[in-house]
Design an enzyme around this catalytic site. Sequence first.
Site, PDB file in Angstrom:
ATOM      1  CG  ASP A 144      -2.137   0.690   1.001  1.00 40.97           C
ATOM      2  OD1 ASP A 144      -3.021   0.427   1.781  1.00 40.97           O
ATOM      3  OD2 ASP A 144      -2.131   1.728  -0.027  1.00 40.97           O
TER       4      ASP A 144
HETATM    5  C1  GLC Z   1      -4.594   4.297  -0.308  1.00 41.32           C
HETATM    6  C2  GLC Z   1      -5.340   2.829   0.243  1.00 41.32           C
HETATM    7  C3  GLC Z   1      -5.318   2.024  -1.103  1.00 41.32           C
HETATM    8  C4  GLC Z   1      -5.186   2.668  -2.593  1.00 41.32           C
HETATM    9  C5  GLC Z   1      -3.813   3.317  -2.191  1.00 41.32           C
HETATM   10  C6  GLC Z   1      -3.380   4.243  -3.631  1.00 41.32           C
HETATM   11  O1  GLC Z   1      -3.963   4.549   0.947  1.00 41.32           O
HETATM   12  O2  GLC Z   1      -5.181   2.157   1.173  1.00 41.32           O
HETATM   13  O3  GLC Z   1      -6.463   1.161  -1.163  1.00 41.32           O
HETATM   14  O4  GLC Z   1      -5.300   1.896  -3.527  1.00 41.32           O
HETATM   15  O5  GLC Z   1      -3.655   4.112  -1.204  1.00 41.32           O
HETATM   16  O6  GLC Z   1      -4.352   5.149  -3.705  1.00 41.32           O
END
Ligand code: GLC
Length: 716
Positions: free
Chosen positions: A267
């Site tokens: 993430d």
């Molecule tokens: C965010 C979310 C994830 C998302 C990523 C990119 O923090 O937790 O679900 O795809 O960052 O935006």
Amino acid sequence: MKPPLRLLLPLLAAALAAPLAAADAPPLYRDPSQPVEARVEDLLRRLTLEEKVSLLHADSKFSTAGIPRLGIPERWMSDGPHGVREEIGPYTWAKAGRTDDFSTYLPVATALAATWNPDLARAYGTTIGQEARKRGKDIMLGPGLNIQRTPLCGRNFEYMGEDPWLTSRMAVASVLGAQAQDIASCVKHFAANNQEWERRKVDVRMDERTLREIYLPAFRAVVQEGHAWAVMSAYNKFRGEYCSQNGHLLNDILKKEWGFPGIVVSDWAATHDTLGSAFGGLDVEMGSDLPWQDFYFAGPLLAAVRRGEVPEALIDDKARRSLRVMIATHVLDARPPGSINTPAHQGTARKVAEEAIVLLKNEGRALPLDPGRLRSIAVIGENAVRLQAHGGESSELKAFYEVSPLEGILRRVGARLNVTYAAGYGKSADPGALARAVEAARAADVAIVVGGLNHDSGFDCEGADRTSLALPYGQDELIRQVSAANPRTIVVLVNGSPVTMDGWLGRVPALVEAWYPGMEGGNALAAVLFGDVNPSGKLPCTFPRRLEDSPAHALHAYVEEGVEEYKEGLLVGYRWYDTKGIEPLFPFGFGLSYTRFDYSDLAVAPGPGGTAVASFTLTNSGARAGAEVAELYVHEERPRLERPEKELKGFRKVYLQPGESRRVAIALAARAFAYYDPARPGWVAQADDFRILVGSSSRDIRLQGAFRRTETAAVP
Ligand code: GLC
């Protein structure tokens, strides 16, 4: 005798041309007729160490670098679970302000789950895949598979409810649909990311059975049946180790036990250590802070390899996975061009929204409304006009259009009825709004209150959890007063997670759960309210009477930081309420129809290898066509280890004309009877008697059958 010159010349020409032809022939890795693994190995051997490492970390907010000399393009990722997100600036979270980045705004994942229709899930994934291709995306960051453990989680709307089997079936279908368009689905958030509060710090603890039987099955299914090419590791810790470097989750289970061939993507800014993540199973580090070369998997990883702390073979495995995803999704070959906002996409958005709507109450046939018998309707509530696409953080998107509930009602009946609107509640409601709404209701034949939640932080939004199940902005009082002024008050909820209904549920004749129904939501809602569509949605999550009834809160096992012990274990959602005998407000799997369905003649036939087939007859006993989701639960009579009262192991959505009967068969694999035994370790199905429970919801069992397993056996 020498052959005549005229015969030699062509041979001579061919011999001279051969090296040139060979020089012109594409390298093996570019040849789509070659096996994927051969292409991967051919390409991998051509890469320098620097180039391999460059594949393993972000090169902008949503991309990894290309390798131009070998024709490897940049790879682009995009959110989110219910549509392709608008373009974000490459180096900040500011929106790029483009005009070519609109997309189809599908109903949220919880709504998709409420359809209980895997065929629709496949169409849903297809839509996302086609639009991702059109927008030049290679990896879509979704679907989200986290189980609804607490009704407060800010991202429940991005997930598919409280049950592993329902989530698995819907997610597999969606991923198959998306990846058929030559994009990679990156399922998330692996694992046990079941709350937003302190999501970057909370350290989740649970026993192995709970992990295996509740929180992993959907991930396992999309890896082994959906063939998902990417998995996003979660922010939180699990048993003391960050998920982005959790060897038990990423290496032992995901890659070794399940045979996952793709990439583990962190993430954003969820990576914490170069060596820990490198050995812990992470493959690609994503994030949003410059300079990319300072990322753990950039310069520091390269230096660690050069110091001999990380074997190049480990880098090869990660690079190989990245190349495998690229080649298997035909990034180097001709790919479908994609499409966006087509009539088919709009049709899917509409169909999902229609089938997601759950009729929770309908006394005295208050619904459907007959426009021919009405003169006026008062539509009340901020959610009647509020557009929801642009909210919720990473799952937000820029919709080509969004039909609000009020607009849908006006389109359907505005030409013939007097439709009025009053805000009644909400951030935009000024003093006197409630009183005006009550007067509007009093003056109309019917009042429709459209309430619920929204994507403001603290409601259905990433990054924070709700602190209460109550409807905000004084909605309970508004509904109480409106229903007192007009007994023909219908309540429509627009929300992505359970809410309580304080002091008014008994006073209103009809209640509809519409979720966040996407760009076609207003049209779909009007179709249900006025009877063009017979509602067929069923709840993918329990609506508790009070927060304290829900397991994580009853056991004080929802903490705001530090170690979070999932004390309820397997007893998540209806597993808790049914095992503990707690009456919910609305049970898992519940949903009414404008017609009536009867169940009869259940037969359970044993099959080979501990399998079974449950067959029964479903009849539409009412006066109008409709669809029923028949649900099948399994109960073990004498389990060796504690098991929930019942567990969903099958379902089928059946469309029937009035008076029509159909024989329905639901196959049960051996695993439908199995539990995870940590002592083995592994799945095992006990020799025991099982009850097969078939019904219209987890609390409305219509048929019961028996199935005896005669032997105890491990189940793969
Ligand atoms: C965010 C979310 C994830 C998302 C990523 C990119 O923090 O937790 O679900 O795809 O960052 O935006």
